[in-house]
Scaffold this motif. Structure first.
Motif, PDB file in Angstrom:
ATOM      1  N   ASP A  55       0.830  -1.199   0.000  1.00 29.45           N
ATOM      2  CA  ASP A  55       0.000   0.000   0.000  1.00 29.45           C
ATOM      3  C   ASP A  55       0.868   1.254   0.000  1.00 29.45           C
ATOM      4  N   GLN A  56       1.878   1.259   0.860  1.00 26.82           N
ATOM      5  CA  GLN A  56       2.786   2.418   0.902  1.00 26.82           C
ATOM      6  C   GLN A  56       3.547   2.560  -0.407  1.00 26.82           C
ATOM      7  N   GLU A  57       3.993   1.460  -0.953  1.00 28.57           N
ATOM      8  CA  GLU A  57       4.741   1.506  -2.209  1.00 28.57           C
ATOM      9  C   GLU A  57       3.867   2.033  -3.336  1.00 28.57           C
ATOM     10  N   LEU A  58       2.622   1.568  -3.412  1.00 30.00           N
ATOM     11  CA  LEU A  58       1.706   2.061  -4.439  1.00 30.00           C
ATOM     12  C   LEU A  58       1.495   3.560  -4.275  1.00 30.00           C
ATOM     13  N   GLY A  59       1.299   4.007  -3.056  1.00 33.08           N
ATOM     14  CA  GLY A  59       1.122   5.437  -2.806  1.00 33.08           C
ATOM     15  C   GLY A  59       2.321   6.258  -3.249  1.00 33.08           C
ATOM     16  N   ARG A  60       3.517   5.765  -2.956  1.00 36.39           N
ATOM     17  CA  ARG A  60       4.737   6.482  -3.369  1.00 36.39           C
ATOM     18  C   ARG A  60       4.850   6.558  -4.887  1.00 36.39           C
ATOM     19  N   GLU A  61       4.532   5.454  -5.554  1.00 34.84           N
ATOM     20  CA  GLU A  61       4.644   5.444  -7.023  1.00 34.84           C
ATOM     21  C   GLU A  61       3.575   6.337  -7.658  1.00 34.84           C
ATOM     22  N   LEU A  62       2.360   6.339  -7.104  1.00 29.36           N
ATOM     23  CA  LEU A  62       1.326   7.244  -7.611  1.00 29.36           C
ATOM     24  C   LEU A  62       1.740   8.698  -7.413  1.00 29.36           C
ATOM     25  N   ALA A  63       2.350   8.995  -6.273  1.00 30.20           N
ATOM     26  CA  ALA A  63       2.844  10.348  -6.023  1.00 30.20           C
ATOM     27  C   ALA A  63       3.904  10.737  -7.051  1.00 30.20           C
ATOM     28  N   ASP A  64       4.769   9.795  -7.408  1.00 32.72           N
ATOM     29  CA  ASP A  64       5.796  10.071  -8.425  1.00 32.72           C
ATOM     30  C   ASP A  64       5.166  10.381  -9.779  1.00 32.72           C
ATOM     31  N   VAL A  65       4.117   9.638 -10.143  1.00 30.74           N
ATOM     32  CA  VAL A  65       3.440   9.882 -11.421  1.00 30.74           C
ATOM     33  C   VAL A  65       2.826  11.283 -11.433  1.00 30.74           C
ATOM     34  N   ILE A  66       2.163  11.642 -10.347  1.00 33.43           N
ATOM     35  CA  ILE A  66       1.582  12.989 -10.259  1.00 33.43           C
ATOM     36  C   ILE A  66       2.688  14.035 -10.337  1.00 33.43           C
ATOM     37  N   HIS A  67       3.785  13.799  -9.617  1.00 36.33           N
ATOM     38  CA  HIS A  67       4.925  14.722  -9.615  1.00 36.33           C
ATOM     39  C   HIS A  67       5.392  15.005 -11.043  1.00 36.33           C
ATOM     40  N   TYR A  68       5.669  13.956 -11.803  1.00 40.00           N
ATOM     41  CA  TYR A  68       6.227  14.161 -13.139  1.00 40.00           C
ATOM     42  C   TYR A  68       5.204  14.691 -14.128  1.00 40.00           C
ATOM     43  N   ALA A  69       3.935  14.316 -13.992  1.00 39.36           N
ATOM     44  CA  ALA A  69       2.899  14.873 -14.870  1.00 39.36           C
ATOM     45  C   ALA A  69       2.765  16.380 -14.637  1.00 39.36           C
ATOM     46  N   VAL A  70       2.738  16.783 -13.383  1.00 39.95           N
ATOM     47  CA  VAL A  70       2.629  18.215 -13.062  1.00 39.95           C
ATOM     48  C   VAL A  70       3.920  18.939 -13.451  1.00 39.95           C
ATOM     49  N   ALA A  71       5.062  18.289 -13.311  1.00 35.54           N
ATOM     50  CA  ALA A  71       6.336  18.907 -13.696  1.00 35.54           C
ATOM     51  C   ALA A  71       6.363  19.212 -15.188  1.00 35.54           C
ATOM     52  N   ILE A  72       5.829  18.323 -16.002  1.00 34.01           N
ATOM     53  CA  ILE A  72       5.783  18.581 -17.447  1.00 34.01           C
ATOM     54  C   ILE A  72       4.948  19.835 -17.713  1.00 34.01           C
ATOM     55  N   ALA A  73       3.803  19.938 -17.067  1.00 35.06           N
ATOM     56  CA  ALA A  73       2.971  21.129 -17.235  1.00 35.06           C
ATOM     57  C   ALA A  73       3.718  22.374 -16.759  1.00 35.06           C
TER      58      ALA A  73
END
Length: 100
Positions: A55-73
């Motif tokens: 659960d923690q690992e999934l949360g961290r990876e989802l946070a990374d996806v949001i991080h990089y998607a927002v970084a591109i914007a």
């Protein structure tokens, strides 16, 4: 503390603007999506589980996806908040409403 998209974009623009490219950030986004797939495979039993809280690992990876998607914007100067709201309004206008 809550994180607003606008605040996250501002933070990431400062962190990445001037040296990171949208292509490089996209490659990181794809890499993180692969890591989500790995965790989901472990959670479903399709892949051996490594030590750790999935659960923690999934949360961290989802946070990374949001991080990089927002970084591109952020590095391209897009107002992701406005775009998301407009996209939702457009999608809502197209979809038929369910009647109760």
């Amino acid at each position: 503390m809550d994180i607003a998209i606008e605040a996250l974009e501002e933070y990431l623009a400062g962190r990445y603007r001037g040296w990171a490219t949208e292509q490089g950030l996209f490659m990181k986004l794809v890499e993180e999506m692969g890591e989500i797939a790995e965790v989901l495979n472990q959670r479903s039993g399709a892949k051996a589980v490594h030590a750790g809280d999935l659960d923690q690992e999934l949360g961290r990876e989802l946070a990374d996806v949001i991080h990089y998607a927002v970084a591109i914007a952020a590095v391209t100067g897009l107002d992701l908040n406005a775009i998301m709201l407009e996209k939702d309004r457009t999608a809502s206008a197209i979809r038929p409403r369910h009647r109760s």
